[in-house]
Design an enzyme around this catalytic site. Structure first.
Site, short mmCIF file in Angstrom:
data_model
loop_
_atom_site.label_atom_id
_atom_site.label_comp_id
_atom_site.label_asym_id
_atom_site.label_seq_id
_atom_site.Cartn_x
_atom_site.Cartn_y
_atom_site.Cartn_z
N SER A 133 0.82 -1.21 0.00
CA SER A 133 0.00 0.00 0.00
C SER A 133 0.86 1.27 0.00
O SER A 133 2.04 1.25 0.37
CB SER A 133 -0.92 0.02 1.22
OG SER A 133 -1.73 -1.14 1.23
N1 SAM Z 1 -0.72 -4.96 4.06
C1 SAM Z 1 0.02 -5.29 2.87
C2 SAM Z 1 1.42 -4.80 2.88
O1 SAM Z 1 1.82 -4.14 3.86
O2 SAM Z 1 2.14 -5.10 1.93
C3 SAM Z 1 -0.69 -4.86 1.62
C4 SAM Z 1 -1.87 -5.70 1.38
S1 SAM Z 1 -2.41 -5.89 -0.28
C5 SAM Z 1 -3.06 -4.30 -0.63
C6 SAM Z 1 -3.82 -6.93 0.10
C7 SAM Z 1 -3.44 -8.35 0.49
O3 SAM Z 1 -4.61 -8.98 0.98
C8 SAM Z 1 -2.96 -9.19 -0.69
O4 SAM Z 1 -1.70 -9.74 -0.41
C9 SAM Z 1 -4.03 -10.26 -0.82
O5 SAM Z 1 -3.54 -11.51 -1.26
C10 SAM Z 1 -4.56 -10.34 0.59
N2 SAM Z 1 -5.90 -10.91 0.71
C11 SAM Z 1 -6.96 -10.77 -0.12
N3 SAM Z 1 -8.02 -11.45 0.32
C12 SAM Z 1 -7.64 -12.04 1.49
C13 SAM Z 1 -8.30 -12.89 2.43
N4 SAM Z 1 -9.56 -13.27 2.26
N5 SAM Z 1 -7.60 -13.28 3.52
C14 SAM Z 1 -6.29 -12.91 3.70
N6 SAM Z 1 -5.63 -12.13 2.83
C15 SAM Z 1 -6.29 -11.69 1.75
#
Ligand code: SAM
Length: 234
Positions: A80
């Protein structure tokens, strides 16, 4: 005792991080009327100035690591924007004894920022290779208070609940009830909500001591969708 001098590369990264922190502070001022947070806490800004974001991005993105914008991390996912990381962290009002749940580990960067501020972070990632990579980097950087789990974070992590704070970094269609259930009374959740083609809203959900919740909109945002079977249902 002799102290190793920082290398030129380390000094350049420290300077780039300081510029990034200054940009975050300027954006916080500009958006303060909407977010209610024109100035982020000193501890949050110190964490943003300390965590080596370049360690959480792919080698190809290294030169952009301290740009105030999201970057690709593989698997179609992103790390992000630093301002959003700082805002979400600040909205959580992290305290040193807190236990925090993050849904959406991604690169592990947000977890590292939280780990600088609270006692324990449990973070869940649905994409196994991302979880593995994040666990490795967090371990190499010495973050012993972060536990990376693989799974669908829609259901939270009941074994480690309840949490003082929950942060969700992928957008579901609505706030997942299991996450509300796993928040302590007095706890706070920051979560983007909305469909991938809608304008999502970054919500601050607060659980009162009597168990009822209040919800406040902060900013329109754009996050990747929360995947898994339940994330897209209203
Ligand atoms: N917080 C992260 C960082 O510091 O890099 C950025 C997160 S990225 C915008 C969103 C993440 O949420 C992705 O890696 C995606 O695979 C994960 N994600 C999506 N759906 C999910 C779920 N149901 N449970 C866990 N993770 C999930």
């Amino acid at each position: 005792m002799t102290h190793a001098q920082p290398s030129e590369a380390q000094e350049q990264r420290a300077a780039a991080r300081a510029r990034m922190v200054a940009e975050i502070a300027a954006m916080a001022r500009d958006t303060g009327a909407e977010t209610g947070r024109p100035r982020f806490g000193d501890a949050v800004m110190a964490a943003m100035g300390k965590v080596p974001r370049h360690r959480f991005v792919p080698a190809l993105e290294d030169i952009f690591a301290y740009d105030n914008r999201p970057l690709p991390i593989g698997e179609g996912q992103t790390i992000s924007q630093p301002y959003i990381v700082a805002l979400m962290t600040d909205l959580l009002d992290p305290k040193s004894a807190d236990t925090v749940l993050e849904v959406g580990t991604g690169s592990g960067y947000q977890a590292a920022v939280l780990a600088e501020l609270v006692a324990k972070v449990t973070t869940i990632e649905i994409v196994e290779p991302l979880a593995r990579r994040a666990r490795q980097v967090l371990g190499e950087l010495g973050y012993r208070n972060v536990e990376v789990r693989v799974g669908d974070g829609y259901g939270g992590w009941p074994a480690a609940a309840p949490f003082d704070a929950i942060i969700v970094t992928a957008a579901p269609a609505a706030v997942p009830q299991p996450l509300i259930d796993q928040l302590k009374p007095g706890g706070r959740m920051v979560i983007p909500v909305g469909g991938p083609s809608d304008v999502q809203q970054l919500l601050l959900v607060e659980k009162q001591l009597d168990g009822r919740t209040t919800t406040r909109r902060t900013l329109p945002v754009r996050f990747v969708p929360l995947t898994g079977d339940r994330g897209r249902k209203q």
